[in-house]
Scaffold this motif. Structure first.
Motif, PDB file in Angstrom:
ATOM      1  N   HIS A  56     -21.799  17.461  89.791  1.00 63.12           N
ATOM      2  CA  HIS A  56     -22.031  17.943  88.443  1.00 63.12           C
ATOM      3  C   HIS A  56     -20.795  18.655  87.898  1.00 63.12           C
ATOM      4  CE1 HIS A  56     -23.493  20.804  91.496  1.00 63.12           C
ATOM      5  NE2 HIS A  56     -22.878  21.704  90.760  1.00 63.12           N
ATOM      6  N   LEU A  57     -20.775  18.802  86.578  1.00 64.62           N
ATOM      7  CA  LEU A  57     -19.723  19.565  85.925  1.00 64.62           C
ATOM      8  C   LEU A  57     -20.118  21.030  85.878  1.00 64.62           C
ATOM      9  CD1 LEU A  57     -18.913  17.304  82.818  1.00 64.62           C
ATOM     10  CD2 LEU A  57     -17.817  17.279  85.061  1.00 64.62           C
ATOM     11  N   VAL A  58     -19.147  21.900  86.063  1.00 64.80           N
ATOM     12  CA  VAL A  58     -19.383  23.342  85.948  1.00 64.80           C
ATOM     13  C   VAL A  58     -18.316  23.940  85.041  1.00 64.80           C
ATOM     14  CG1 VAL A  58     -20.430  23.506  88.236  1.00 64.80           C
ATOM     15  CG2 VAL A  58     -17.985  23.899  87.988  1.00 64.80           C
ATOM     16  N   ASP A  59     -18.665  25.062  84.422  1.00 62.57           N
ATOM     17  CA  ASP A  59     -17.719  25.830  83.615  1.00 62.57           C
ATOM     18  C   ASP A  59     -17.374  27.115  84.355  1.00 62.57           C
ATOM     19  OD1 ASP A  59     -17.667  24.019  81.597  1.00 62.57           O
ATOM     20  OD2 ASP A  59     -18.842  25.186  80.167  1.00 62.57           O
ATOM     21  N   SER A  60     -16.116  27.509  84.284  1.00 60.11           N
ATOM     22  CA  SER A  60     -15.705  28.772  84.895  1.00 60.11           C
ATOM     23  C   SER A  60     -14.664  29.432  84.006  1.00 60.11           C
ATOM     24  CB  SER A  60     -15.147  28.550  86.300  1.00 60.11           C
ATOM     25  OG  SER A  60     -14.020  27.690  86.252  1.00 60.11           O
ATOM     26  N   GLU A  61     -14.359  30.679  84.301  1.00 57.04           N
ATOM     27  CA  GLU A  61     -13.343  31.400  83.546  1.00 57.04           C
ATOM     28  C   GLU A  61     -11.968  30.790  83.796  1.00 57.04           C
ATOM     29  OE1 GLU A  61     -13.829  33.982  81.421  1.00 57.04           O
ATOM     30  OE2 GLU A  61     -15.994  33.638  81.707  1.00 57.04           O
ATOM     31  N   VAL A  62     -11.093  30.888  82.823  1.00 53.13           N
ATOM     32  CA  VAL A  62      -9.703  30.489  83.030  1.00 53.13           C
ATOM     33  C   VAL A  62      -9.044  31.537  83.914  1.00 53.13           C
ATOM     34  CG1 VAL A  62      -7.481  30.026  81.938  1.00 53.13           C
ATOM     35  CG2 VAL A  62      -9.605  29.324  80.805  1.00 53.13           C
ATOM     36  N   ILE A 115      -1.811  26.125  85.718  1.00 55.47           N
ATOM     37  CA  ILE A 115      -1.545  24.722  85.424  1.00 55.47           C
ATOM     38  C   ILE A 115      -2.663  24.145  84.553  1.00 55.47           C
ATOM     39  CG2 ILE A 115      -1.088  22.444  86.422  1.00 55.47           C
ATOM     40  CD1 ILE A 115       0.943  24.586  87.245  1.00 55.47           C
ATOM     41  N   HIS A 116      -2.273  23.443  83.508  1.00 61.50           N
ATOM     42  CA  HIS A 116      -3.218  22.578  82.814  1.00 61.50           C
ATOM     43  C   HIS A 116      -3.153  21.238  83.539  1.00 61.50           C
ATOM     44  CE1 HIS A 116      -4.313  20.078  78.979  1.00 61.50           C
ATOM     45  NE2 HIS A 116      -5.298  20.116  79.853  1.00 61.50           N
ATOM     46  N   VAL A 117      -4.183  20.932  84.306  1.00 60.81           N
ATOM     47  CA  VAL A 117      -4.204  19.713  85.125  1.00 60.81           C
ATOM     48  C   VAL A 117      -4.423  18.514  84.196  1.00 60.81           C
ATOM     49  CG1 VAL A 117      -5.316  18.503  87.027  1.00 60.81           C
ATOM     50  CG2 VAL A 117      -5.108  21.002  87.089  1.00 60.81           C
ATOM     51  N   ARG A 118      -3.471  17.599  84.201  1.00 64.12           N
ATOM     52  CA  ARG A 118      -3.507  16.476  83.273  1.00 64.12           C
ATOM     53  C   ARG A 118      -4.030  15.182  83.895  1.00 64.12           C
ATOM     54  NH1 ARG A 118      -0.207  16.904  78.805  1.00 64.12           N
ATOM     55  NH2 ARG A 118      -1.157  14.898  78.304  1.00 64.12           N
ATOM     56  N   ALA A 119      -3.882  15.031  85.206  1.00 65.42           N
ATOM     57  CA  ALA A 119      -4.358  13.818  85.873  1.00 65.42           C
ATOM     58  C   ALA A 119      -4.758  14.159  87.303  1.00 65.42           C
ATOM     59  CB  ALA A 119      -3.284  12.737  85.872  1.00 65.42           C
ATOM     60  N   GLY A 123     -11.307  22.513  94.605  1.00 69.63           N
ATOM     61  CA  GLY A 123     -10.238  21.564  94.366  1.00 69.63           C
ATOM     62  C   GLY A 123      -9.574  21.719  93.014  1.00 69.63           C
ATOM     63  N   THR A 124      -8.722  20.760  92.709  1.00 67.76           N
ATOM     64  CA  THR A 124      -7.914  20.809  91.492  1.00 67.76           C
ATOM     65  C   THR A 124      -8.478  19.912  90.393  1.00 67.76           C
ATOM     66  OG1 THR A 124      -6.486  19.058  92.383  1.00 67.76           O
ATOM     67  CG2 THR A 124      -5.811  21.346  92.763  1.00 67.76           C
ATOM     68  N   LEU A 125      -9.645  19.338  90.604  1.00 63.01           N
ATOM     69  CA  LEU A 125     -10.272  18.509  89.584  1.00 63.01           C
ATOM     70  C   LEU A 125     -10.973  19.427  88.582  1.00 63.01           C
ATOM     71  CD1 LEU A 125     -10.967  15.929  88.252  1.00 63.01           C
ATOM     72  CD2 LEU A 125     -12.550  15.392  90.097  1.00 63.01           C
ATOM     73  N   ARG A 126     -10.134  20.062  87.778  1.00 64.41           N
ATOM     74  CA  ARG A 126     -10.581  21.024  86.783  1.00 64.41           C
ATOM     75  C   ARG A 126      -9.503  21.101  85.701  1.00 64.41           C
ATOM     76  NH1 ARG A 126     -12.460  25.380  89.086  1.00 64.41           N
ATOM     77  NH2 ARG A 126     -12.939  24.148  90.951  1.00 64.41           N
ATOM     78  N   ARG A 127      -9.823  21.723  84.613  1.00 64.75           N
ATOM     79  CA  ARG A 127      -8.844  21.778  83.518  1.00 64.75           C
ATOM     80  C   ARG A 127      -7.723  22.765  83.810  1.00 64.75           C
ATOM     81  NH1 ARG A 127     -11.894  21.526  78.588  1.00 64.75           N
ATOM     82  NH2 ARG A 127     -11.386  19.302  78.703  1.00 64.75           N
ATOM     83  N   TYR A 128      -8.069  23.955  84.276  1.00 66.57           N
ATOM     84  CA  TYR A 128      -7.073  24.992  84.525  1.00 66.57           C
ATOM     85  C   TYR A 128      -7.151  25.440  85.983  1.00 66.57           C
ATOM     86  CZ  TYR A 128      -7.183  25.111  79.432  1.00 66.57           C
ATOM     87  OH  TYR A 128      -7.144  24.752  78.108  1.00 66.57           O
ATOM     88  N   HIS A 129      -6.015  25.466  86.623  1.00 63.09           N
ATOM     89  CA  HIS A 129      -5.954  25.753  88.062  1.00 63.09           C
ATOM     90  C   HIS A 129      -4.726  26.618  88.337  1.00 63.09           C
ATOM     91  CE1 HIS A 129      -5.633  25.081  92.403  1.00 63.09           C
ATOM     92  NE2 HIS A 129      -4.399  24.652  92.209  1.00 63.09           N
ATOM     93  N   VAL A 130      -4.900  27.638  89.141  1.00 62.58           N
ATOM     94  CA  VAL A 130      -3.773  28.485  89.559  1.00 62.58           C
ATOM     95  C   VAL A 130      -3.207  27.940  90.864  1.00 62.58           C
ATOM     96  CG1 VAL A 130      -3.174  30.754  90.494  1.00 62.58           C
ATOM     97  CG2 VAL A 130      -4.452  30.587  88.358  1.00 62.58           C
ATOM     98  N   HIS A 131      -1.878  27.750  90.886  1.00 56.86           N
ATOM     99  CA  HIS A 131      -1.239  27.146  92.049  1.00 56.86           C
ATOM    100  C   HIS A 131       0.013  27.937  92.421  1.00 56.86           C
ATOM    101  CE1 HIS A 131      -1.428  23.507  94.554  1.00 56.86           C
ATOM    102  NE2 HIS A 131      -0.117  23.614  94.663  1.00 56.86           N
ATOM    103  N   PRO A 132       0.273  28.140  93.729  1.00 57.81           N
ATOM    104  CA  PRO A 132       1.484  28.861  94.139  1.00 57.81           C
ATOM    105  C   PRO A 132       2.749  28.108  93.707  1.00 57.81           C
ATOM    106  CG  PRO A 132      -0.067  28.684  95.969  1.00 57.81           C
ATOM    107  CD  PRO A 132      -0.566  27.777  94.896  1.00 57.81           C
TER     108      PRO A 132
END
Length: 363
Positions: free
Chosen positions: A27-33, A43-47, A135-144
């Motif tokens: 399912h899809l979930v919403d979370s805070e940026v 990161i704005h994950v584009r693909a 995982g990184t299958l999300r719109r916004y993700h924090v990455h080192p």
């Protein structure tokens, strides 16, 4: 916050992600940026590509000892754009295009594996999408910052996300000592098998045979590398006979097998196709316990070896694609927007869809 970041967040404020759970829901979930730490980038994950392991965690709830115990975000084949940086970040700025390496080791000097460069074996690795890490299958993700790789302008975001499966193939090529003129059998023409074919072709393996149950995937392999020889597998094939069929197609017993399915019968067939002193290199993920033709391995001095993820492969992968030695673009057969993530997984897990690599995109 830069105007670029503000504009992006105003245009797309929802941080949508694709999650699974112990009940095998999807399912899809919403979370805070999230806010980046001092050494992180937002990161704005584009693909993001859907990996077989993502489907496995959804359908089966575990891979080996890695078990889904709660809500868990999927995806680890990703690329995107930096939209915000932490105070100590020096290599990237908002607007930079990046590929994400998703296995984050501890990097402590007391860790033998990190200290010696084999960080894929770090016992405290944080691998995004492997429980309990989202995982990184999300719109916004924090990455080192340390585990981001600059993506050349010549590479698309789709190609950037495909650097992850290419890294798996390159690790296999490196560890198997494949070289110019090595005879090769690739078992399985899924995404990893096909990207291994592209890498082995670039490395000069010859001759090459690839096997699969699916004729469509074998046809794709032939389009990617016209010189490859194909062997279609039928369910219930005797593994000795299948090994002979592979040898007949190759013209000789093979020096090397890259086994990309993890399926017991496929591994057995690969062993029966291997010559004295050869090697069977298992990249695919399979059952915890399997039967193997032990005496064939023993009497033929065949090495049976394995691979766990990869290390130090992204720079090489970027160079190979940038220089035109490997073309990843034909691997993408289906594209969905992030809001269609559940449908994307249905396509990726349905053989009738004839999907090779399903990509989830967010503009």
């Amino acid at each position: 916050m830069s105007s670029t970041t503000a504009e992006i967040l105003e245009r797309k404020p929802r941080n949508i992600a694709v999650n699974t759970n112990p009940q095998h829901g999807l399912h899809l979930v919403d979370s805070e940026v999230p806010e980046p730490g001092s050494n992180d980038c937002l990161i704005h994950v584009r693909a993001t590509g859907i990996c077989g392991s993502d489907v496995h965690f959804w359908k089966h709830g575990k891979i080996g000892d890695m078990v889904v115990v709660g809500e868990n975000g999927l995806g680890h084949e990703s690329s995107g754009v930096v939209i915000k940086t932490g105070s100590q970040v020096t290599r990237f700025k908002p607007g930079d295009r990046v590929a994400l390496e998703c296995g984050i080791p501890c990097s402590l000097p007391t860790c033998y594996f990190c200290r010696t460069g084999r960080y894929n074996a770090c016992p405290d690795v944080k691998f995004f999408s492997t429980p309990p890490f989202d995982g990184t299958l999300r719109r916004y993700h924090v990455h080192p910052e340390a585990w981001l790789h600059a993506l050349p302008d010549s590479l698309s975001f789709e190609e950037g996300s495909l650097l992850e499966p290419l890294s798996v193939a390159l690790a296999g090529i490196d560890r198997s000592n494949l070289r110019l003129g090595t005879s090769l059998v690739i078992c399985g023409a899924g995404p990893i098998g096909l990207v291994s074919l592209l890498a082995a072709h670039a490395a000069g393996a010859a001759p090459i045979v690839i096997t699969d149950l699916d004729k469509n995937r074998l046809d794709v392999a032939k389009k990617l590398v016209p010189r490859v020889r194909t062997v279609q597998v039928d369910k219930g094939d005797d593994t000795r006979e299948l090994g002979k069929k592979i040898v007949d197609s190759l013209g000789e017993e093979t020096e090397l097998v890259l086994e990309c399915t993890g399926i017991e019968s496929s591994i057995q067939a690969g062993i029966y196709a291997t010559r004295f002193g050869g090697a069977v290199f298992v990249i695919g993920v399979g059952k915890d316990f399997q039967n193997i033709p032990f005496m064939r391995l023993s009497s033929k001095e065949i090495d049976l070896r394995f691979q766990y993820r990869y290390h130090d492969t992204y720079p090489k992968a970027i160079s190979l694609v940038s220089e035109g030695l490997i073309d990843l673009k034909p691997l993408v057969t289906h594209r969905y927007i992030l809001e269609e993530g559940v449908d994307a997984f249905a396509t990726a897990s349905t053989p009738a869809s004839r999907a090779i690599k399903v990509q989830i995109l967010d503009d």
